[in-house]
Scaffold this active site. Structure first.
Site, PDB file in Angstrom:
ATOM      1  N   GLU A 274     -37.806 -26.694   4.735  1.00 15.56           N
ATOM      2  CA  GLU A 274     -36.606 -26.811   5.569  1.00 15.56           C
ATOM      3  C   GLU A 274     -36.148 -25.470   6.155  1.00 15.56           C
ATOM      4  OE1 GLU A 274     -34.568 -30.710   3.546  1.00 15.56           O
ATOM      5  OE2 GLU A 274     -34.115 -28.806   2.602  1.00 15.56           O
TER       6      GLU A 274
ATOM      7  N   HIS B 248     -33.186 -21.610   3.382  1.00 11.78           N
ATOM      8  CA  HIS B 248     -32.255 -21.764   2.252  1.00 11.78           C
ATOM      9  C   HIS B 248     -31.841 -20.397   1.711  1.00 11.78           C
ATOM     10  CE1 HIS B 248     -32.190 -26.114   2.029  1.00 11.78           C
ATOM     11  NE2 HIS B 248     -33.497 -26.151   2.117  1.00 11.78           N
TER      12      HIS B 248
ATOM     13  N   ASP C  38     -30.549 -20.565  -3.498  1.00 11.77           N
ATOM     14  CA  ASP C  38     -30.393 -21.457  -2.351  1.00 11.77           C
ATOM     15  C   ASP C  38     -29.190 -20.995  -1.537  1.00 11.77           C
ATOM     16  OD1 ASP C  38     -30.526 -23.887  -0.651  1.00 11.77           O
ATOM     17  OD2 ASP C  38     -31.825 -24.629  -2.252  1.00 11.77           O
TER      18      ASP C  38
END
Ligand code: ACM
Ligand code: ZN
Length: 537
Positions: free
Chosen positions: A334, A270, A200
């Site tokens: 995302e 990410h 991440d």
């Protein structure tokens, strides 16, 4: 015929309340078995008891060793494991392929215990059930050398094939021993997938030989923001990663508990830790930093750069042989399109591939990685954003923004794992009285809410078949210790386990509450930290 009393019959009342009748002990099993009869009398387990494999391959040995190991300290010796004909004073194990793969029948009688299961997996679940028939003190090695096991007749199998728990080791790193503890917790709950969130923005946690900077640079952040992006930092580096040998060790540890480890390599978003390691993979070329704060970052892998795909394929080439799992999780959530909108390479890709917009560019990205993985015998699973801009028929959707994405995916014929933040985000608060709780990201997911999830709600019969199962997620922005991990996941994991295992029509929250108390005794004996809210009333 020998006289015995069937004291409580059949599924609808699977819970047996203790009474003073002839040697009947309370039986509380979580997740609740499909069929349970409690019968008067007991089997006496002693150091002379053996685990006797009557039919079955060596695949059952880890299950047998697990149970033998569980009893070693209490008995003073491990239970002997042998192969042979059915016999007395033994736990006789039969593998019978005509049963479902994870199904088992467990019969405890005065003279012997019989386990009949569809595969070694089912044998393991039978042993986990047998474990819950032993006093909780066995978990601490303090049950003594002579153990009465209540006579029962159980027939059981899970509702869903996929029963998962995710652990985010990127926001905070957890060493191998703690990951193993987490896997132990899963095993107790008959959970069979460990989703390992390995990369991440805040850290890259798996060694990749071809790209050493991922761990040299990407596994450490300089410092971590205090609280929720307050602007104040702790001034302390945080890092850690797993070597290949350690990954193999964890995968084997899980396999010995019949748990499949699903690695997650996040793309295209990410990606800050990867970009800090290899800045040419971003649209702007950087410089980038391993993130020390939380959230969603604009810096993502450049979708127009061939080098990005060569890099990700190189990473996956090394990931694939480490993980026997049929799935590789590719993230997909995302991913802001801010950089892609301006990047000449990304613009060129959109033109050349005749894509409508950046959402289709993300879809192109994911599908290209999927083709690469499919060609190597792997399937992809991704967060529900992979639906945006179009999804291939073969991708599995992990529905996290509620169940909406999962429902949509099932309606178009894709497989789904339900992990809605409304019910299955264990980083959310579990009490309204947040001042009394360790600081958390927000939300409110008490045990009862977890329990109320029906993963196929809103779907017709055909669509429901595409729901592979459920998972809960533990994101660790605000969780830095295994003790805190346990506090956030226990006993919510017990509720999730029952959602995944027990037929919907046999689940009732009041009944669960009576049984989960027994499980909490086990947590205590194991030294697990758990949330007390259910047990303080
Ligand atoms: C997620 O919680 N971003 C999958
Ligand atoms: Zn770009």
């Amino acid at each position: 015929m020998k006289k015995f009393y069937v004291l409580f019959l059949l599924a609808m009342n699977g819970l047996f309340i203790a009474s003073c009748d002839a040697g009947v002990q309370e039986v509380t099993i979580v997740p609740r078995p499909v069929k349970l009869q409690v019968v008067a009398g007991h089997f006496l387990l002693t150091p002379a008891t053996v685990i006797n494999v009557v039919t079955g391959t060596d695949e059952v040995l880890p299950a047998c060793r697990f149970f033998s190991g569980l009893l070693t300290r209490s008995l003073g010796v491990p239970l002997e494991i042998q192969k042979g004909k059915e016999r007395k004073r033994a736990i006789n194990v039969f593998v019978d392929g005509s049963l479902g793969e994870e199904a088992y029948a467990l019969t405890v009688q005065k003279r012997s215990v019989k386990i009949k299961a569809g595969s070694a997996r089912g044998v393991f679940y039978a042993f986990q059930t047998l474990r819950q028939l032993l006093p909780a003190s066995v978990e601490a090695g303090k049950a003594g050398a002579s153990l009465e096991i209540q006579n029962v007749v159980i027939e059981d199998q899970p509702r869903f094939a996929y029963r998962g728990m995710m652990l985010d080791v990127a926001r905070h790193f957890f060493p191998v021993e703690e990951v193993k503890t987490y896997i132990d917790m899963l095993a107790l709950h008959k959970i069979n997938r460990f989703h390992w969130h390995l990369t991440d923005d805040q850290g890259w946690r798996v060694e990749i030989k071809k790209f050493p900077r991922l761990t040299e640079v990407g596994s450490v952040r300089d410092e971590t923001v205090i609280g929720k992006n307050t602007g104040n930092y702790d001034g302390t580096p945080h890092g850690g990663f797993y070597t290949r040998e350690q990954v193999k060790e964890v995968v084997q540890y899980a396999a010995d508990r019949y748990i499949t480890v699903i690695p997650e390599i996040e793309l295209p978003g990410h990606a800050s830790a990867a970009l800090a390691s290899y800045p040419s993979l971003g649209c702007t070329g950087g410089p980038y930093k391993v993130a020390g704060s939380w959230g969603v970052f604009d810096e993502v892998f450049c979708a127009g750069n061939e080098e990005t795909f060569a890099f990700l394929e190189g990473v996956l080439e090394e990931i694939i042989p480490l993980f026997p799992s049929e799935y590789v999780h590719i993230g997909g959530d995302e991913c802001p399109k801010t950089r892609w909108k301006k990047c000449p390479k990304c613009r060129a890709r959109i033109r050349e591939e005749k894509l409508a917009d950046e959402h289709e560019l993300q879809s192109y990205f994911v599908k290209r990685i999927e083709r690469f993985l499919n060609a190597r015998g792997k399937k992809i699973i991704g967060w529900d954003e992979i639906l945006e801009g179009g999804i291939s028929k073969t991708a599995t959707v992990m529905s996290w923004r509620g169940t909406k994405g999962g429902i949509e995916a099932a309606r178009i014929g894709n497989q789904v794992v339900m992990t809605p933040n409304s019910h299955a985000y264990f980083d959310y608060y579990q009490s309204r009285d947040t001042k009394q709780e360790p600081f958390a990201i927000g939300g409110f997911v008490p045990v009862e809410k977890v329990y109320s999830l029906d993963p196929t709600e809103g779907l017709n019969e055909q669509e429901a078949l595409l729901i592979q199962g459920v998972q809960a997620n533990l994101w660790t922005e605000y969780i830095a210790t295994i003790s805190h991990v346990q506090y956030m996941t226990l006993p919510r994991m017990a509720a999730l386990a029952e959602v995944g295992w027990t037929p919907q029509e046999q689940r009732a929250y009041d009944d669960f509450l009576k049984r989960v108390t027994g499980l909490a005794e086990r947590y205590k004996a194991l030294g697990y930290n758990f949330a007390p809210h259910l047990f303080n009333q």
